[in-house]
Scaffold this active site. Structure first.
Site, PDB file in Angstrom:
ATOM      1  CB  CYS A 111      37.693  58.856  19.667  1.00 33.00           C
ATOM      2  SG  CYS A 111      39.021  59.479  20.693  1.00 33.00           S
ATOM      3  CG  HIS A 235      38.648  59.224  15.890  1.00 30.65           C
ATOM      4  ND1 HIS A 235      38.601  60.565  16.211  1.00 30.65           N
ATOM      5  CD2 HIS A 235      39.571  58.671  16.715  1.00 30.65           C
ATOM      6  CE1 HIS A 235      39.449  60.799  17.182  1.00 30.65           C
ATOM      7  NE2 HIS A 235      40.054  59.681  17.507  1.00 30.65           N
ATOM      8  CG  ASN A 265      42.563  62.015  18.377  1.00 29.37           C
ATOM      9  OD1 ASN A 265      41.414  62.384  18.583  1.00 29.37           O
ATOM     10  ND2 ASN A 265      42.988  60.795  18.655  1.00 29.37           N
TER      11      ASN A 265
END
Ligand SMILES: CC(C)(COP(=O)(O)OP(=O)(O)OC[C@H]1O[C@@H](n2cnc3c(N)ncnc32)[C@H](O)[C@@H]1OP(=O)(O)O)[C@@H](O)C(=O)NCCC(=O)NCCS
Length: 308
Positions: A111, A235, A265
Site C-alpha cells: 500500500c 492510503h 482499500n
C-alpha cells in the site's frame, strides 16, 4: 528540493459494486459493523487484471499529453498479472508505446507502492532531460482475497489510478521507511496459503504510529506546518485510522481527503485513485500543497509532499 509537475491523472471506472449488504449474505457480518469499524460502504470488483485496469487508467491520463515524451512507466502493484513480464511492460504494449526509448518496471511495496514510486520517479526523471513519466497504482485485490474470511473481505477492493509527471521546480519532499515483517500482513505465493492474511489490530496500531511519523518527516524537511498544506491524502485503509490522525493534529477533518466509503482499500491504487477523483471534481488547484501518505505490507511506509 526540485520535484515534479503533475500533468494529468486518470482512473479505471469499475461498474461492478460489492456493497456491505451483499457481504452480509456471504459472511457473518453486518453493514453496521463494517461502517462503524472501517467507514467502508462498498468496494468495486473487476474481472480485469491489474494490467488491464492500469491501461484503462493510463489511457485517460495520457489522452491529452504528448505521448512521445513518455520515457518511463512505473507500476506499483502487489497483484501483478504475471511474474514476468512486468505490468509496466504490458502497459507499454497496451498503450502502443513500444516504438520509443523507454524504461518500464513494477514496484512491490504494497500500500506504500505509489509513494515509493513517486520518489523513485522523481530521482530518475532528473537524469532524463525533459521526458515524462507515467506512474500507475493498480490492483486486482479480489484475486487474493478469501471471500469466506470476514477479517479481510470487508476491507479490500479493486482499482487503478494513473498520473503523468514531468520535472519541475515544484516542491518535493519525501520520506520512506520499512521493517521486514511478514507476520502482520502477507499474501504469499504458496498455493496452500495463498490469500491475504492480516492481524487487524496490529496493523491499526502500526498505521496510527507511522502516518504522523511520515507527515512530520516531510513537514520538517520542507520547514512547513500542517496549516500550509491543502490536503493530506492517506492510503485509504480505514476511516478510524485517518480520524485518529486528524484528531492528533487537532486539524479539520476535511483536510484529510477520504473516498474509502466508496472504494474500500485498493492498496497501491488508493492514493492515485484518490488524486484522480479529486482532480476530476476540481478539488485540486495549481500551486496547492499535498501530502501523500502510504503504509502497509512489508512493512512499508512513507510520505511525499508535493506541489500540484
Ligand atoms: C480489521 C478491523 C476493522 C477490525 O476491527 P477491530 O475493532 O480491531 O476488531 P477485532 O479484530 O478486535 O474484532 C472484534 C470482534 O469482531 C469480530 N469481527 C471481525 N471481523 C468482523 C466482521 N467483518 N464482521 C463482524 N464481526 C467481525 C471479531 O471476530 C471479534 O469478535 P470477538 O470479540 O467475538 O472475538 C481493524 O482492526 C482495522 O481496521 N485494522 C486495520 C486494518 C487495515 O487497515 N489493513 C490494511 C492496511 S494496509
Amino acid at each position: 528540493m526540485k520535484g515534479l509537475e503533475v500533468l494529468s491523472t486518470g482512473y479505471a471506472k469499475i461498474n461492478h459494486i460489492l456493497d456491505n449488504q451483499q457481504l452480509e449474505k456471504m459472511v457473518d457480518t453486518s453493514d453496521e459493523w463494517i461502517v462503524s469499524r472501517t467507514g467502508i460502504k462498498k468496494r468495486h470488483i473487476s474481472c480485469k487484471n491489474s494490467v488491464d485496469l492500469a491501461i484503462e487508467a493510463a489511457k485517460e491520463a495520457i489522452k491529452n499529453i504528448d505521448q512521445s515524451k513518455i520515457g518511463l512507466i512505473v507500476c506499483a502493484t502487489m497483484t501483478p498479472a504475471n511474474r514476468m513480464p512486468s505490468n509496466a511492460c504490458l502497459i507499454q504494449a497496451g498503450l502502443n508505446l513500444n516504438e520509443q526509448d523507454m524504461m518500464c518496471f513494477d514496484i512491490s511495496a504494497a500500500c506504500s507502492g505509489f509513494v515509493y514510486a513517486m520518489t523513485i520517479v522523481n530521482s530518475l526523471l532528473k537524469t532524463m532531460d525533459d521526458r515524462y513519466a507515467l506512474i500507475i497504482g493498480s490492483e486486482q485485490l479480489s484475486s487474493i482475497i478469501d471471500y469466506q474470511d470476514r477479517n479481510t473481505c470487508i476491507l479490500f477492493g479493486d482499482g487503478a489510478g494513473a498520473m503523468v509527471v514531468k520535472n519541475s521546480q515544484h516542491a518535493f519532499y519525501s520520506y520512506q521507511n520499512s521493517a521486514g515483517n511478514q507476520e502482520v500482513l502477507s499474501a504469499k505465493n504458496d498455493p496452500q496459503d495463498y490469500f491475504l492474511k492480516m492481524k487487524g489490530q496490529e496493523v491499526f496500531k502500526f498505521a496510527i504510529k507511522v502516518i504522523p511519523e511520515s507527515i512530520d518527516q516531510v513537514l520538517n524537511q520542507a520547514g512547513l506546518t500542517l496549516d500550509d498544506i491543502d490536503y493530506v491524502i492517506c492510503h485509504q485503509a480505514n476511516y478510524r485510522i485517518i480520524k485518529h490522525v486528524y484528531k492528533k493534529y487537532r486539524c479539520p477533518s476535511d483536510k484529510f481527503y477520504m473516498n474509502l466509503d466508496e472504494y474500500g482499500n485498493t492498496s497501491a491504487a488508493s492514493i492515485p485513485l484518490a488524486l484522480a477523483t479529486m482532480n476530476e471534481k476540481g478539488l485540486i488547484k495549481k500551486g496547492m500543497k499535498l501530502i501523500l501518505v502510504g503504509f502497509g505490507g512489508g512493512l512499508t511506509w512513507g510520505a511525499t509532499l508535493i506541489e500540484w
